[in-house]
Design a protein around this motif. Structure first.
Motif, mmCIF file in Angstrom:
data_model
loop_
_atom_site.group_PDB
_atom_site.id
_atom_site.type_symbol
_atom_site.label_atom_id
_atom_site.label_comp_id
_atom_site.label_asym_id
_atom_site.label_seq_id
_atom_site.Cartn_x
_atom_site.Cartn_y
_atom_site.Cartn_z
ATOM 1 N N ALA A 35 -116.197 -37.505 -9.149
ATOM 2 C CA ALA A 35 -116.137 -37.483 -10.620
ATOM 3 C C ALA A 35 -115.556 -36.168 -11.122
ATOM 4 C CB ALA A 35 -117.523 -37.695 -11.203
ATOM 5 N N LEU A 36 -115.816 -35.100 -10.384
ATOM 6 C CA LEU A 36 -115.322 -33.791 -10.801
ATOM 7 C C LEU A 36 -113.868 -33.579 -10.400
ATOM 8 C CD1 LEU A 36 -118.419 -31.570 -9.902
ATOM 9 C CD2 LEU A 36 -117.648 -32.202 -12.180
ATOM 10 N N GLY A 37 -113.307 -34.554 -9.708
ATOM 11 C CA GLY A 37 -111.924 -34.417 -9.288
ATOM 12 C C GLY A 37 -111.765 -33.459 -8.134
ATOM 13 N N LEU A 38 -112.848 -33.258 -7.385
ATOM 14 C CA LEU A 38 -112.786 -32.369 -6.231
ATOM 15 C C LEU A 38 -112.624 -33.203 -4.967
ATOM 16 C CD1 LEU A 38 -115.800 -30.096 -7.229
ATOM 17 C CD2 LEU A 38 -113.384 -29.658 -7.653
ATOM 18 N N GLY A 39 -112.179 -32.576 -3.913
ATOM 19 C CA GLY A 39 -112.000 -33.289 -2.656
ATOM 20 C C GLY A 39 -113.341 -33.681 -2.054
ATOM 21 N N PRO A 88 -120.329 -18.455 -24.675
ATOM 22 C CA PRO A 88 -119.297 -19.420 -24.260
ATOM 23 C C PRO A 88 -119.712 -20.830 -24.641
ATOM 24 C CG PRO A 88 -120.573 -18.660 -22.367
ATOM 25 C CD PRO A 88 -121.018 -17.832 -23.545
ATOM 26 N N ILE A 89 -118.799 -21.578 -25.217
ATOM 27 C CA ILE A 89 -119.082 -22.973 -25.591
ATOM 28 C C ILE A 89 -118.138 -23.886 -24.813
ATOM 29 C CG2 ILE A 89 -119.047 -24.673 -27.453
ATOM 30 C CD1 ILE A 89 -119.812 -22.456 -29.387
ATOM 31 N N ILE A 90 -118.740 -24.822 -24.092
ATOM 32 C CA ILE A 90 -117.947 -25.794 -23.339
ATOM 33 C C ILE A 90 -117.812 -27.036 -24.212
ATOM 34 C CG2 ILE A 90 -117.811 -27.215 -21.251
ATOM 35 C CD1 ILE A 90 -120.126 -24.281 -21.224
ATOM 36 N N LYS A 91 -116.600 -27.324 -24.635
ATOM 37 C CA LYS A 91 -116.396 -28.474 -25.515
ATOM 38 C C LYS A 91 -116.123 -29.726 -24.679
ATOM 39 C CE LYS A 91 -114.613 -25.726 -29.313
ATOM 40 N NZ LYS A 91 -113.395 -25.125 -29.864
ATOM 41 N N VAL A 92 -116.878 -30.763 -24.961
ATOM 42 C CA VAL A 92 -116.703 -32.045 -24.269
ATOM 43 C C VAL A 92 -116.434 -33.100 -25.340
ATOM 44 C CG1 VAL A 92 -117.717 -33.623 -22.574
ATOM 45 C CG2 VAL A 92 -118.361 -31.212 -22.555
ATOM 46 N N PRO A 93 -115.236 -33.068 -25.929
ATOM 47 C CA PRO A 93 -114.978 -33.945 -27.081
ATOM 48 C C PRO A 93 -114.771 -35.402 -26.686
ATOM 49 C CG PRO A 93 -113.017 -32.683 -26.550
ATOM 50 C CD PRO A 93 -114.090 -32.196 -25.633
ATOM 51 N N PRO A 118 -113.173 -28.544 -20.462
ATOM 52 C CA PRO A 118 -113.046 -28.464 -19.002
ATOM 53 C C PRO A 118 -111.731 -29.069 -18.526
ATOM 54 C CG PRO A 118 -115.197 -29.343 -19.638
ATOM 55 C CD PRO A 118 -114.352 -29.309 -20.883
ATOM 56 N N LYS A 119 -110.961 -28.280 -17.807
ATOM 57 C CA LYS A 119 -109.645 -28.753 -17.376
ATOM 58 C C LYS A 119 -109.738 -29.961 -16.446
ATOM 59 C CE LYS A 119 -106.708 -24.672 -17.661
ATOM 60 N NZ LYS A 119 -105.908 -23.708 -16.866
ATOM 61 N N MET A 120 -110.847 -30.030 -15.711
ATOM 62 C CA MET A 120 -110.953 -31.109 -14.725
ATOM 63 C C MET A 120 -110.937 -32.489 -15.391
ATOM 64 S SD MET A 120 -114.965 -30.752 -13.625
ATOM 65 C CE MET A 120 -114.801 -29.059 -13.099
ATOM 66 N N PHE A 121 -111.340 -32.565 -16.650
ATOM 67 C CA PHE A 121 -111.352 -33.856 -17.343
ATOM 68 C C PHE A 121 -110.363 -33.914 -18.513
ATOM 69 C CE2 PHE A 121 -115.775 -33.699 -15.650
ATOM 70 C CZ PHE A 121 -115.638 -34.744 -14.755
ATOM 71 N N TYR A 122 -109.967 -32.769 -19.019
ATOM 72 C CA TYR A 122 -109.114 -32.753 -20.217
ATOM 73 C C TYR A 122 -107.772 -32.084 -19.924
ATOM 74 C CZ TYR A 122 -113.372 -34.091 -22.678
ATOM 75 O OH TYR A 122 -114.511 -34.758 -23.079
ATOM 76 N N GLY A 123 -107.388 -32.074 -18.658
ATOM 77 C CA GLY A 123 -106.156 -31.387 -18.271
ATOM 78 C C GLY A 123 -104.899 -32.212 -18.463
ATOM 79 N N TYR A 128 -105.718 -35.570 -25.022
ATOM 80 C CA TYR A 128 -106.177 -35.079 -23.722
ATOM 81 C C TYR A 128 -107.576 -35.617 -23.453
ATOM 82 C CZ TYR A 128 -102.225 -31.927 -23.454
ATOM 83 O OH TYR A 128 -100.958 -31.422 -23.372
ATOM 84 N N ASN A 129 -107.695 -36.477 -22.468
ATOM 85 C CA ASN A 129 -108.994 -37.051 -22.088
ATOM 86 C C ASN A 129 -108.805 -37.783 -20.769
ATOM 87 O OD1 ASN A 129 -111.680 -37.842 -22.177
ATOM 88 N ND2 ASN A 129 -111.594 -38.455 -24.319
ATOM 89 N N ALA A 130 -109.916 -38.274 -20.211
ATOM 90 C CA ALA A 130 -109.866 -38.902 -18.892
ATOM 91 C C ALA A 130 -109.981 -40.420 -18.972
ATOM 92 C CB ALA A 130 -110.983 -38.337 -18.024
ATOM 93 N N CYS A 131 -109.792 -41.000 -20.170
ATOM 94 C CA CYS A 131 -110.012 -42.444 -20.337
ATOM 95 C C CYS A 131 -109.146 -43.288 -19.395
ATOM 96 C CB CYS A 131 -109.742 -42.866 -21.773
ATOM 97 S SG CYS A 131 -110.813 -42.058 -22.963
ATOM 98 N N SER A 132 -107.890 -42.874 -19.190
ATOM 99 C CA SER A 132 -107.009 -43.714 -18.379
ATOM 100 C C SER A 132 -107.259 -43.554 -16.887
ATOM 101 C CB SER A 132 -105.537 -43.417 -18.711
ATOM 102 O OG SER A 132 -105.251 -42.047 -18.550
ATOM 103 N N THR A 133 -108.062 -42.577 -16.490
ATOM 104 C CA THR A 133 -108.366 -42.415 -15.065
ATOM 105 C C THR A 133 -109.813 -42.791 -14.764
ATOM 106 O OG1 THR A 133 -108.738 -40.065 -15.520
ATOM 107 C CG2 THR A 133 -106.625 -40.678 -14.589
ATOM 108 N N VAL A 134 -110.761 -42.190 -15.473
ATOM 109 C CA VAL A 134 -112.179 -42.479 -15.228
ATOM 110 C C VAL A 134 -112.557 -43.845 -15.820
ATOM 111 C CG1 VAL A 134 -114.547 -41.686 -15.640
ATOM 112 C CG2 VAL A 134 -112.744 -40.019 -15.194
ATOM 113 N N ARG A 135 -111.991 -44.134 -16.994
ATOM 114 C CA ARG A 135 -112.264 -45.361 -17.757
ATOM 115 C C ARG A 135 -113.738 -45.442 -18.169
ATOM 116 N NH1 ARG A 135 -107.630 -49.599 -15.625
ATOM 117 N NH2 ARG A 135 -106.155 -47.943 -15.124
ATOM 118 N N TRP A 136 -114.146 -46.594 -18.688
ATOM 119 C CA TRP A 136 -115.482 -46.769 -19.260
ATOM 120 C C TRP A 136 -116.199 -47.923 -18.592
ATOM 121 C CZ3 TRP A 136 -117.409 -43.853 -23.455
ATOM 122 C CH2 TRP A 136 -116.502 -42.921 -23.980
#
Lengths: 364, 154
Positions: free
Chosen positions: A31-35, A187-192, A223-228, A272-280
């Protein structure tokens, strides 16, 4: 710091086996896009690190973020992540109510001073000294400032906390503002997103709780991992866009062929979002797959950018952050093999398969 | 240029008129298959420049081995694994496409786009091409004999 349990201790107490923990770690790494090689690192951290309390506040909002969060695709994710979160205070999910609830919040803020993560859903209205949102008899604005004062880090859940969303849309009678207008020293982590994707929410919070640091953020604090990347970049209809094949009118022949929805208002090219990869819904679908264009709900001010059904005429209008595409500028800035080579590396990272990413590498 | 790359270039050239009035269109660029390689007998791949995108394209010798249109697919090369989406076109059948650049507005000329495309192609394909050339044995029959002796391929 107060003596608190490890994540693993909490999980064991709730009947979660080590086998399940390892499975969870693998899911989280994905989910984090890590190996996949990152999974043991997550498991080790969760077995040994003390649990970090999370205080979850609600301001002006519709609770869609909470609804999304508790419906994470894999039940194990939901169980594990919820067990990580101190439910000493979350006025939607907690058992306590009234004075007991407010006492629990104060107790948590004192006991874990400087160690807790503050998660904020919704935003504060500033008009009339914050009187348009009252929690426990006091303005939410005051509660937010109080909780933020000793927080280690702050998460802005959803577009309300990140950008203001519908309650901050013109004319904004309550003067609702995103939380970064009130919390300026943390620091504020935005998860829009309206709401954010469940797996994105659990992924962000798991990363922070597991590794004790905030994920790499873009210039807007996401977070770049989801909004990159843009939704457009990985959209399954993208080949039709590239071939100039568009739905011209709803329910036309091109719609039935599954052509690109850009001309009927899709904001995927600027969102910028992960909808097309992670989906719902357990990765089942996302708005574009259901036949409706992206409305750009994770972008700043999307309510005030015109109709959801008008096509984008200026692709910069959503304030696109130049990240991966900066490489074009790099090339334009000076045509040289070295510059082009550097740019090429950046481009290739965008198409590198998740399973092939190096240890801990994130999207850039 | 192989027949396939020419067909692909033609396919995207036909889209040029439909794209020319969109804000994504960079009039300084034109459709060009900047790099194309037959990586082995089973796979062709290349980098396409258009005024609206820069894409990595590939197709196996058997296009039907790709999943159905719109599915995610992965290109495995010596340099790494790359994910894309399956496309399908009349007369071409299935092929795969991955977006390298969605915004070409900062590319100031076709020459710049070409330079970038060639750099990308080198990074993506050269390790595979080098590996393929190194794999040609000096004496294939002798290698096959040892393989049989060691029980490989049984």
């Amino acid at each position: 710091m107060a003596q608190i349990e490890t994540f693993y201790g909490v999980m064991r107490r709730q009947g979660i086996t080590r086998r399940s923990l390892l499975k969870y770690s693998s899911l989280t790494a994905a989910a984090l896009g890590l190996g996949p090689t990152f999974a043991p690192k997550i498991a080790h951290a969760m077995e040994t690190k003390p649990r970090t309390p999370v205080v979850w506040l609600h301001g002006l909002e519709c609770t869609c973020c909470s609804e999304s969060f508790i419906r994470s695709a894999h039940p194990l994710v939901k169980d594990v992540v919820l067990s990580m979160i101190s439910l000493d205070y979350d006025d939607t999910l907690m058992a306590a109510a009234g004075h007991q609830a407010e006492a629990a919040l104060e107790h948590t803020l004192e006991k874990y001073k400087g160690e807790y993560i503050l998660a904020v859903e919704g935003n504060p209205p500033l008009n009339e000294d914050g009187m348009f949102c009252i929690v426990g008899g006091k303005p939410f604005l005051d509660q937010l400032k109080r909780a933020a004062k000793d927080a280690k880090a702050v998460i802005a859940w959803g577009s309300c906390a990140s950008w203001g969303c519908v309650q901050a849309a013109r004319p904004n009678p309550t003067q609702a503002v995103p939380i970064h207008k009130v919390i300026t020293d943390k620091p504020i982590i935005k998860v829009p997103g309206c709401p954010p994707i469940a797996e994105v929410m659990t992924g962000v919070i798991t990363y922070m709780l597991t590794f004790g640091k905030i994920p790499e953020l873009d210039r807007q604090g996401r977070p770049k991992m989801f909004y990159g990347q843009r939704i457009h970049d990985k959209c399954y209809r993208r080949p039709h866009f590239d071939a100039g094949q568009f739905v011209e009118h709803w329910d036309d022949e091109n719609a039935r062929k599954g052509y690109c929805l850009y001309k009927v208002g899709c904001k995927g090219p600027t969102t910028y979002n992960a909808c097309s990869t992670v989906r719902w819904n357990e990765g089942t679908s996302f708005p574009i797959q259901a036949g409706h264009g992206c409305i750009g709900c994770s972008e700043d001010g999307f309510w005030d950018k015109g109709s959801f059904y008008d096509r984008l005429t200026n692709i910069k209008q959503f304030g696109i952050e130049q990240n991966a595409d900066e490489i074009g500028t790099a090339v334009a800035g000076g045509v040289g093999a070295a510059i082009a080579a550097h740019a090429a590396v950046s481009v290739i990272k965008r198409v590198t398969s998740t399973s092939n990413k190096e240890h801990g590498e994130q999207e850039s | 240029m192989s027949a396939l790359s020419q067909l692909l270039q033609q396919y995207y050239s036909e889209a040029d008129e439909r794209m020319s009035d969109l804000p994504f269109y960079n009039a300084l660029l034109s459709v060009e298959m900047a790099a194309w390689h037959c990586l082995d007998a089973d796979l062709e791949a290349g980098v396409l420049i258009t005024p609206w995108c820069l894409n990595l394209l590939w197709r196996p010798a058997d296009p039907d081995s790709l999943p159905e249109k719109g599915s995610e697919c992965v290109l495995t090369l010596a340099s790494g694994e790359y994910s894309g989406v399956v496309a399908e076109a009349e007369g071409l059948g299935r092929f795969a496409s991955a977006s390298l650049l969605s915004d070409t507005s900062s590319l100031a000329s076709q020459e710049q786009a070409r330079l970038l495309a060639h750099e990308i192609a080198d990074l993506l394909f050269l390790p595979s091409l080098s590996a393929a050339s190194e794999e040609v044995p000096e004496n294939p029959a002798r290698r096959a004999m040892f393989r049989r002796m060691m029980g490989a391929g049984q």
